[in-house]
Design a protein around this motif. Structure first.
Motif, short mmCIF file in Angstrom:
data_model
loop_
_atom_site.label_atom_id
_atom_site.label_comp_id
_atom_site.label_asym_id
_atom_site.label_seq_id
_atom_site.Cartn_x
_atom_site.Cartn_y
_atom_site.Cartn_z
N SER A 59 -7.02 5.82 -5.43
CA SER A 59 -7.87 6.76 -4.88
C SER A 59 -7.21 7.73 -4.23
CB SER A 59 -9.05 6.19 -3.70
OG SER A 59 -8.15 5.91 -2.57
N LEU A 60 -7.98 8.95 -4.32
CA LEU A 60 -7.55 10.38 -3.69
C LEU A 60 -8.52 10.66 -2.63
CD1 LEU A 60 -5.65 12.68 -4.00
CD2 LEU A 60 -7.42 13.76 -5.19
N GLY A 61 -8.11 10.86 -1.38
CA GLY A 61 -8.99 11.09 -0.03
C GLY A 61 -8.59 12.40 0.41
N GLN A 62 -9.76 12.81 1.20
CA GLN A 62 -9.85 14.30 1.58
C GLN A 62 -9.74 14.28 2.97
OE1 GLN A 62 -9.93 18.06 0.53
NE2 GLN A 62 -9.62 17.89 2.84
N ALA A 63 -9.01 14.95 3.94
CA ALA A 63 -9.19 14.86 5.31
C ALA A 63 -10.47 15.28 5.68
CB ALA A 63 -8.03 15.58 5.93
N THR A 64 -11.21 14.76 6.50
CA THR A 64 -12.50 15.23 6.86
C THR A 64 -12.57 16.53 7.80
OG1 THR A 64 -12.70 13.76 8.89
CG2 THR A 64 -13.63 13.00 6.61
N PRO A 67 -9.09 21.17 5.36
CA PRO A 67 -9.53 21.17 4.08
C PRO A 67 -8.08 21.15 2.93
CG PRO A 67 -9.86 23.30 5.15
CD PRO A 67 -9.45 22.08 6.33
N GLU A 68 -7.04 21.38 3.70
CA GLU A 68 -5.94 21.51 2.84
C GLU A 68 -5.12 20.27 2.69
OE1 GLU A 68 -3.19 24.54 4.40
OE2 GLU A 68 -4.45 26.13 3.50
N LEU A 69 -5.55 18.91 3.41
CA LEU A 69 -4.62 17.94 3.44
C LEU A 69 -5.43 16.65 2.53
CD1 LEU A 69 -2.22 16.58 4.88
CD2 LEU A 69 -3.75 15.71 6.58
N ILE A 129 0.82 -1.34 -0.02
CA ILE A 129 0.07 -0.01 -0.19
C ILE A 129 0.78 1.22 -0.13
CG2 ILE A 129 -1.77 1.44 1.29
CD1 ILE A 129 -2.47 -1.40 2.68
N VAL A 130 0.79 2.18 -1.07
CA VAL A 130 1.28 3.36 -0.86
C VAL A 130 0.54 4.48 -0.63
CG1 VAL A 130 2.99 4.72 -2.51
CG2 VAL A 130 2.98 2.27 -2.71
N VAL A 131 1.06 5.21 0.41
CA VAL A 131 0.06 6.30 0.60
C VAL A 131 1.17 7.83 0.66
CG1 VAL A 131 -0.78 7.29 2.71
CG2 VAL A 131 -1.20 4.99 2.40
N SER A 132 0.69 8.51 -0.14
CA SER A 132 1.43 9.86 -0.09
C SER A 132 0.49 11.01 0.16
CB SER A 132 1.81 10.00 -1.62
OG SER A 132 2.51 9.17 -2.12
N ARG A 133 0.63 11.84 1.11
CA ARG A 133 -0.09 12.84 1.69
C ARG A 133 0.25 14.13 1.33
NH1 ARG A 133 -0.89 13.76 7.40
NH2 ARG A 133 1.37 13.66 7.50
N PHE A 134 -0.46 15.09 0.72
CA PHE A 134 -0.28 16.44 0.30
C PHE A 134 -1.12 17.58 1.19
CE2 PHE A 134 -0.29 13.18 -3.05
CZ PHE A 134 0.86 13.50 -3.85
N ARG A 135 -0.28 18.56 1.27
CA ARG A 135 -0.91 19.84 2.04
C ARG A 135 -0.87 20.73 0.60
NH1 ARG A 135 -3.08 20.88 6.21
NH2 ARG A 135 -1.61 19.60 7.50
N VAL A 136 -2.36 21.19 0.45
CA VAL A 136 -2.71 21.77 -0.64
C VAL A 136 -3.53 23.05 -0.36
CG1 VAL A 136 -3.71 21.75 -3.06
CG2 VAL A 136 -2.82 19.71 -2.00
N PRO A 137 -2.87 24.27 -0.25
CA PRO A 137 -3.75 25.53 0.00
C PRO A 137 -4.82 25.51 -0.92
CG PRO A 137 -1.31 25.84 -0.28
CD PRO A 137 -1.42 24.60 -0.74
N ALA A 138 -5.81 26.34 -0.55
CA ALA A 138 -7.09 26.43 -1.26
C ALA A 138 -6.93 27.11 -2.71
CB ALA A 138 -8.25 27.37 -0.41
N ASP A 139 -5.93 28.08 -2.96
CA ASP A 139 -5.85 28.68 -3.87
C ASP A 139 -5.27 27.64 -5.10
OD1 ASP A 139 -3.50 28.84 -2.63
OD2 ASP A 139 -2.84 30.64 -3.67
N GLU A 140 -4.48 26.76 -4.64
CA GLU A 140 -3.84 25.56 -5.56
C GLU A 140 -4.58 24.18 -5.73
OE1 GLU A 140 0.01 24.93 -4.10
OE2 GLU A 140 0.55 27.02 -3.68
#
Length: 143
Positions: free
Chosen positions: A53-58, A61-63, A17-28
């Motif tokens: 799959s792509l998941g959103q932290a509940t 909002p940036e994770l 299982i490969v998990v990559s987390r991203f911090r994405v500011p709202a404007d990006e």
């Protein structure tokens, strides 16, 4: 609860299982989501990709998290060296939070029981690092 121990790795023990987390500011976010869609297509087109799959932290909002599953580390490495993945997925993956991302499955529900598998992690994995396998009397390789 039924638990099955395998003295040697079970057939699915190499499952990765490969998990990559991203911090994405709202404007990006919009740009990121377009790039993530493209990366997911490139990854799922590779032989051996079992899921993506792509998941959103509940609660943040940036994770976001991109998850893929592979039958083993070999399939994953072959996929990562495919030209299409290098062009369409690696640029996005290179922006992930810098942390370990690949996990081997050591417990798995097979529909009837929890199947315990041995890890492929070397016993000295926490002690050996790049260059530590050579002795002090061996000159390092110069490039």
């Amino acid at each position: 609860m039924r638990v099955v121990n395998h003295p040697s790795p079970a057939p699915h023990a190499d499952h990765l299982i490969v998990v990559s987390r991203f911090r994405v500011p709202a404007d990006e976010r919009a740009n990121f989501l377009d790039r993530a869609d493209d990366a997911l297509v490139a990854l799922t087109d590779q032989p051996g990709c079992l899921a993506a799959s792509l998941g959103q932290a509940t609660d943040d909002p940036e994770l976001l998290l991109l998850r893929t599953e592979w039958p083993g580390v070999g399939a994953y490495r072959r996929a990562m060296s495919a030209f299409d993945v290098k062009v369409r997925a690696v640029p996005l993956l290179s922006t992930a939070i810098d942390e370990p991302s690949a996990y081997e499955v050591v417990r798995n529900w097979d529909g009837n029981a929890i199947v315990r598998s041995r890890t492929g992690l070397a016993a000295d994995a926490g002690d050996v690092s790049l260059g530590s396998a050579s002795g002090p009397d061996i000159d390092p390789v110069r490039s």
